[in-house]
Design an enzyme around this catalytic site. Structure first.
Site, PDB file in Angstrom:
ATOM      1  N   HIS A  65       0.823  -1.210   0.000  1.00 22.94           N
ATOM      2  CA  HIS A  65       0.000   0.000   0.000  1.00 22.94           C
ATOM      3  C   HIS A  65       0.856   1.259   0.000  1.00 22.94           C
ATOM      4  O   HIS A  65       2.003   1.259   0.457  1.00 22.94           O
ATOM      5  CB  HIS A  65      -0.933   0.003   1.199  1.00 22.94           C
ATOM      6  CG  HIS A  65      -2.006  -1.031   1.103  1.00 22.94           C
ATOM      7  ND1 HIS A  65      -3.003  -1.152   2.041  1.00 22.94           N
ATOM      8  CD2 HIS A  65      -2.263  -2.000   0.184  1.00 22.94           C
ATOM      9  CE1 HIS A  65      -3.819  -2.128   1.709  1.00 22.94           C
ATOM     10  NE2 HIS A  65      -3.377  -2.665   0.575  1.00 22.94           N
TER      11      HIS A  65
ATOM     12  N   GLU B  93       0.701   3.979   1.791  1.00 22.21           N
ATOM     13  CA  GLU B  93       1.118   4.459   3.110  1.00 22.21           C
ATOM     14  C   GLU B  93       2.328   3.675   3.609  1.00 22.21           C
ATOM     15  O   GLU B  93       3.281   4.259   4.138  1.00 22.21           O
ATOM     16  CB  GLU B  93      -0.034   4.331   4.110  1.00 22.21           C
ATOM     17  CG  GLU B  93      -1.284   5.107   3.724  1.00 22.21           C
ATOM     18  CD  GLU B  93      -2.247   4.336   2.820  1.00 22.21           C
ATOM     19  OE1 GLU B  93      -3.384   4.802   2.683  1.00 22.21           O
ATOM     20  OE2 GLU B  93      -1.880   3.291   2.255  1.00 22.21           O
TER      21      GLU B  93
ATOM     22  N   CYS C  94      -5.956   1.753   5.469  1.00 22.68           N
ATOM     23  CA  CYS C  94      -6.551   0.499   5.939  1.00 22.68           C
ATOM     24  C   CYS C  94      -6.018   0.181   7.334  1.00 22.68           C
ATOM     25  O   CYS C  94      -5.130   0.859   7.857  1.00 22.68           O
ATOM     26  CB  CYS C  94      -6.227  -0.637   4.971  1.00 22.68           C
ATOM     27  SG  CYS C  94      -4.505  -1.184   5.033  1.00 22.68           S
TER      28      CYS C  94
ATOM     29  N   CYS D 178      -2.176  -0.541   7.409  1.00 18.26           N
ATOM     30  CA  CYS D 178      -1.383   0.684   7.299  1.00 18.26           C
ATOM     31  C   CYS D 178      -1.506   1.529   8.561  1.00 18.26           C
ATOM     32  O   CYS D 178      -0.539   2.178   8.973  1.00 18.26           O
ATOM     33  CB  CYS D 178      -1.797   1.470   6.059  1.00 18.26           C
ATOM     34  SG  CYS D 178      -1.279   0.658   4.525  1.00 18.26           S
TER      35      CYS D 178
END
Length: 136
Positions: A61, A63, A86, A89
């Site tokens: 992801h 992040e 999410c 993260c």
């Protein structure tokens, strides 16, 4: 936020392009970028990118990539995200002591990933991370 949106365009994901930018607390010249994509050295072939299950399993992801790419202490930093992070993260964000999450609100995303968003918000609330949603 405009920079996070620009970084998102670097993603090869055919369905969702996400970007994140971490800005240092004491020195706003300290920045790290991340976008959603496969890890370095893992081939991002059309076949993999177009198979949703494979793509989701292999993707890092935005992040997390921004955190991995940071070469400075993230304590007190701000992360700008083009979506609400999410749950996974969120764990990384609080583990690195990032103090503030600024994100664009996407009702369709937050509805589709309601449980992930709920857990992420719970993690941020319990750890004192400031959430700054931007409605656009």
């Amino acid at each position: 936020m405009a920079l996070a949106q620009f970084v998102a365009t670097w993603s090869r994901d055919p369905s969702t392009k996400v970007g994140a930018v971490v800005v240092g607390a004491g020195d706003r010249r300290k920045i790290a970028f991340g976008y959603n994509g496969l890890p370095p050295g893992v081939e991002d072939t059309e076949e993999r990118l177009n198979d949703r299950e494979t793509r989701l399993a292999l993707t890092v992801h935005a992040e997390a990539n921004a955190i991995y790419n940071a070469t400075f202490d993230l304590t007190g930093a701000t992360i700008y995200c083009v979506r609400m992070p999410c749950c996974e993260c969120a764990k990384g964000i609080v583990s690195k002591r990032i103090a503030r999450v600024v994100y664009l609100v996407h009702p369709e995303y937050e509805g589709r990933w309601a449980q992930q968003v709920q857990f992420a918000k719970q993690i941020f609330e319990e750890t004192g991370v400031e959430l700054c949603p931007i409605h656009w």
